[in-house]
Scaffold this motif. Structure first.
Motif, PDB file in Angstrom:
ATOM      1  N   GLY A  81       0.953  -1.377   0.212  1.00  0.00           N
ATOM      2  CA  GLY A  81       0.451   0.081   0.091  1.00  0.00           C
ATOM      3  C   GLY A  81       0.932   1.306   0.298  1.00  0.00           C
ATOM      4  N   LEU A  82       0.186   2.318  -0.904  1.00  0.00           N
ATOM      5  CA  LEU A  82       1.358   3.355  -0.578  1.00  0.00           C
ATOM      6  C   LEU A  82      -0.103   4.593  -0.853  1.00  0.00           C
ATOM      7  CD1 LEU A  82       3.358   5.373  -0.858  1.00  0.00           C
ATOM      8  CD2 LEU A  82       3.537   5.122  -3.286  1.00  0.00           C
ATOM      9  N   THR A  83       0.454   5.382   0.799  1.00  0.00           N
ATOM     10  CA  THR A  83      -0.931   6.501   0.471  1.00  0.00           C
ATOM     11  C   THR A  83       0.229   8.094   0.508  1.00  0.00           C
ATOM     12  OG1 THR A  83      -0.760   6.185   3.026  1.00  0.00           O
ATOM     13  CG2 THR A  83      -2.383   5.738   1.877  1.00  0.00           C
ATOM     14  N   SER A  84      -0.080   8.929  -0.256  1.00  0.00           N
ATOM     15  CA  SER A  84       0.499  10.164  -0.183  1.00  0.00           C
ATOM     16  C   SER A  84      -0.164  11.482   0.408  1.00  0.00           C
ATOM     17  CB  SER A  84       1.593  10.394  -1.162  1.00  0.00           C
ATOM     18  OG  SER A  84       0.825  10.617  -2.192  1.00  0.00           O
ATOM     19  N   ALA A  85       0.236  12.623   0.741  1.00  0.00           N
ATOM     20  CA  ALA A  85      -0.777  14.047   0.694  1.00  0.00           C
ATOM     21  C   ALA A  85      -0.002  14.765   0.576  1.00  0.00           C
ATOM     22  CB  ALA A  85      -1.308  14.078   1.861  1.00  0.00           C
ATOM     23  N   HIS A  86      -0.065  16.383  -0.070  1.00  0.00           N
ATOM     24  CA  HIS A  86       0.538  17.086  -0.098  1.00  0.00           C
ATOM     25  C   HIS A  86       0.680  18.322   1.600  1.00  0.00           C
ATOM     26  CE1 HIS A  86       1.287  16.977  -4.299  1.00  0.00           C
ATOM     27  NE2 HIS A  86      -0.285  16.779  -4.165  1.00  0.00           N
ATOM     28  N   GLY A  87       1.535  18.213   1.194  1.00  0.00           N
ATOM     29  CA  GLY A  87       1.579  19.182   2.497  1.00  0.00           C
ATOM     30  C   GLY A  87       2.877  18.936   3.758  1.00  0.00           C
ATOM     31  N   ALA A  88       3.638  19.428   4.188  1.00  0.00           N
ATOM     32  CA  ALA A  88       4.882  19.510   4.881  1.00  0.00           C
ATOM     33  C   ALA A  88       4.561  19.046   6.251  1.00  0.00           C
ATOM     34  CB  ALA A  88       5.896  20.884   4.757  1.00  0.00           C
ATOM     35  N   GLY A  89       3.442  19.131   6.949  1.00  0.00           N
ATOM     36  CA  GLY A  89       3.074  18.949   8.405  1.00  0.00           C
ATOM     37  C   GLY A  89       3.319  19.752   9.164  1.00  0.00           C
ATOM     38  N   ASP A  90       4.229  19.779  10.087  1.00  0.00           N
ATOM     39  CA  ASP A  90       4.296  21.443  11.210  1.00  0.00           C
ATOM     40  C   ASP A  90       5.745  21.616  10.083  1.00  0.00           C
ATOM     41  OD1 ASP A  90       5.930  19.014  11.705  1.00  0.00           O
ATOM     42  OD2 ASP A  90       5.408  19.509  13.725  1.00  0.00           O
ATOM     43  N   GLU A  91       6.334  21.768   9.729  1.00  0.00           N
ATOM     44  CA  GLU A  91       7.344  22.506   9.094  1.00  0.00           C
ATOM     45  C   GLU A  91       7.677  23.674   7.714  1.00  0.00           C
ATOM     46  OE1 GLU A  91      10.268  19.851   8.174  1.00  0.00           O
ATOM     47  OE2 GLU A  91       9.780  17.968   9.274  1.00  0.00           O
ATOM     48  N   ALA A  92       7.537  24.517   8.302  1.00  0.00           N
ATOM     49  CA  ALA A  92       6.833  26.150   7.551  1.00  0.00           C
ATOM     50  C   ALA A  92       8.097  25.787   6.659  1.00  0.00           C
ATOM     51  CB  ALA A  92       7.242  27.025   8.198  1.00  0.00           C
ATOM     52  N   ALA A  93       9.344  25.343   6.887  1.00  0.00           N
ATOM     53  CA  ALA A  93      10.740  25.541   6.228  1.00  0.00           C
ATOM     54  C   ALA A  93      10.976  24.515   4.978  1.00  0.00           C
ATOM     55  CB  ALA A  93      12.477  25.701   7.047  1.00  0.00           C
ATOM     56  N   ALA A  94      10.010  23.616   4.558  1.00  0.00           N
ATOM     57  CA  ALA A  94       9.018  22.715   3.689  1.00  0.00           C
ATOM     58  C   ALA A  94       9.535  22.873   2.068  1.00  0.00           C
ATOM     59  CB  ALA A  94       9.263  21.637   4.053  1.00  0.00           C
ATOM     60  N   ALA A  95       9.426  22.500   1.346  1.00  0.00           N
ATOM     61  CA  ALA A  95       9.360  22.469  -0.083  1.00  0.00           C
ATOM     62  C   ALA A  95       7.615  22.419  -0.399  1.00  0.00           C
ATOM     63  CB  ALA A  95      10.019  22.063  -1.234  1.00  0.00           C
ATOM     64  N   PRO A  96       7.167  23.821  -0.973  1.00  0.00           N
ATOM     65  CA  PRO A  96       5.892  23.812  -1.462  1.00  0.00           C
ATOM     66  C   PRO A  96       5.445  22.740  -1.699  1.00  0.00           C
ATOM     67  CG  PRO A  96       6.450  25.425  -2.891  1.00  0.00           C
ATOM     68  CD  PRO A  96       7.808  24.828  -2.053  1.00  0.00           C
ATOM     69  N   ASP A  97       5.860  22.020  -2.772  1.00  0.00           N
ATOM     70  CA  ASP A  97       5.791  20.216  -3.423  1.00  0.00           C
ATOM     71  C   ASP A  97       5.873  19.190  -2.651  1.00  0.00           C
ATOM     72  OD1 ASP A  97       8.315  20.830  -3.573  1.00  0.00           O
ATOM     73  OD2 ASP A  97       8.613  19.549  -5.962  1.00  0.00           O
ATOM     74  N   ASP A  98       6.350  19.239  -1.797  1.00  0.00           N
ATOM     75  CA  ASP A  98       6.494  17.875  -0.645  1.00  0.00           C
ATOM     76  C   ASP A  98       5.016  17.577  -0.064  1.00  0.00           C
ATOM     77  OD1 ASP A  98       9.403  18.365  -0.262  1.00  0.00           O
ATOM     78  OD2 ASP A  98       9.581  18.824   1.499  1.00  0.00           O
ATOM     79  N   VAL A  99       5.570  15.689  -0.244  1.00  0.00           N
ATOM     80  CA  VAL A  99       4.345  15.342   0.448  1.00  0.00           C
ATOM     81  C   VAL A  99       4.611  14.484   1.669  1.00  0.00           C
ATOM     82  CG1 VAL A  99       3.751  15.298  -2.188  1.00  0.00           C
ATOM     83  CG2 VAL A  99       4.851  12.862  -1.346  1.00  0.00           C
ATOM     84  N   THR A 100       3.902  14.119   2.618  1.00  0.00           N
ATOM     85  CA  THR A 100       3.776  13.323   3.182  1.00  0.00           C
ATOM     86  C   THR A 100       3.493  11.621   2.688  1.00  0.00           C
ATOM     87  OG1 THR A 100       3.786  14.913   5.198  1.00  0.00           O
ATOM     88  CG2 THR A 100       3.600  12.331   5.177  1.00  0.00           C
ATOM     89  N   ALA A 101       4.565  10.661   3.091  1.00  0.00           N
ATOM     90  CA  ALA A 101       3.802   9.495   1.740  1.00  0.00           C
ATOM     91  C   ALA A 101       4.084   8.153   3.269  1.00  0.00           C
ATOM     92  CB  ALA A 101       4.735   8.984   0.906  1.00  0.00           C
ATOM     93  N   THR A 102       3.183   7.205   3.212  1.00  0.00           N
ATOM     94  CA  THR A 102       3.121   5.839   4.125  1.00  0.00           C
ATOM     95  C   THR A 102       2.787   5.080   3.456  1.00  0.00           C
ATOM     96  OG1 THR A 102       1.938   7.172   5.617  1.00  0.00           O
ATOM     97  CG2 THR A 102       2.017   4.908   5.842  1.00  0.00           C
TER      98      THR A 102
END
Length: 238
Positions: free
Chosen positions: A198-219
């Motif tokens: 399984g693979l899920t991903s969501a846009h956003g960098a969580g609570d890290e404001a300095a992350a790039a806008p195109d970052d995703v968090t994937a599980t």
């Protein structure tokens, strides 16, 4: 017949008897012993020849031992005989560095007995009444590359619940979408066999404001496998 001739004939008869008796009592046992010794020698020679053949085969096997060890090493790394989580975590850390993603979390379940794959039973289509005068319906032809629903899964009778175990693993990473896909590819082709389920991903960098806008968090969820030695059990993950 005079007495001297009588004694001469008697002496000759006695010598013949002694000669025959000596042959029977003395020479014959020696001949039998010699024959037995020859037979034993032939037996030993045959046994030595067999041992020499075995020794030659062992020498040939030993010559290829290093090659077999080199082939066995990656197999042991792919499916070890213990959980091997320390080595797996190092593999994940190195993979994250090479693909420029950040490891956010790893969860590992205790080993569970392997569940063999069972092929689904074919369901027969219900019979319908047809008109003999009607034209038969055209048979649907599957598109090229479409898998057959009746294709049985690949199984191996040597893999059982007693000698094989699986472990559920979930890995969470953060990075660009492209780098995340590279991480997943490296996870599937790494030293440790990992089956992505399984693979899920969501846009956003969580609570890290300095992350790039195109970052995703994937599980990424999947399975790793453990070879269980005969008569033993795999220790739980600590």
């Amino acid at each position: 017949m005079d007495k001297n001739r009588f004694w001469m004939i008697g002496s000759i008869l006695i010598m013949i008897v002694v000669l025959v008796g000596g042959t029977i009592l003395g020479i014959q046992p020696q001949l039998a012993a010699a024959a037995a010794a020859n037979a034993q020698r032939d037996t030993v020679a045959t046994a030595n020849a067999g041992q020499a053949a075995v020794l030659d085969q062992l020498k040939q096997d030993f010559t290829g031992l290093e090659s077999l060890k080199s082939e066995l090493a990656p197999l042991n790394a792919s499916v070890p005989s213990e959980t091997g989580m320390a080595a797996f975590f190092k593999q994940l850390d190195a993979l994250a560095g090479s693909t420029q993603v950040t490891l956010k979390g790893i969860t590992v379940a205790d080993p569970a007995p392997y569940v063999p794959v069972v092929a689904p039973e074919a369901v027969a289509a219900p019979a319908t009444e047809t008109d003999s005068s009607a034209s038969p319906a055209p048979t649907a032809v599957p598109e090229p590359g479409t898998p057959s629903l009746g294709t049985p899964p690949v199984t191996n009778s040597k893999i059982t619940t007693e000698n094989f175990a699986s472990m559920d693993i979930t890995v969470t990473v953060k990075g660009s979408y492209v780098n995340t896909l590279q991480f997943v590819n490296g996870l599937q082709t790494g030293a440790r066999l990992f089956l992505v389920s399984g693979l899920t991903s969501a846009h956003g960098a969580g609570d890290e404001a300095a992350a790039a806008p195109d970052d995703v968090t994937a599980t990424i969820s999947g399975l790793v496998y453990v070879l269980v030695p005969s008569g033993q059990e795999v220790a739980p993950v600590e």
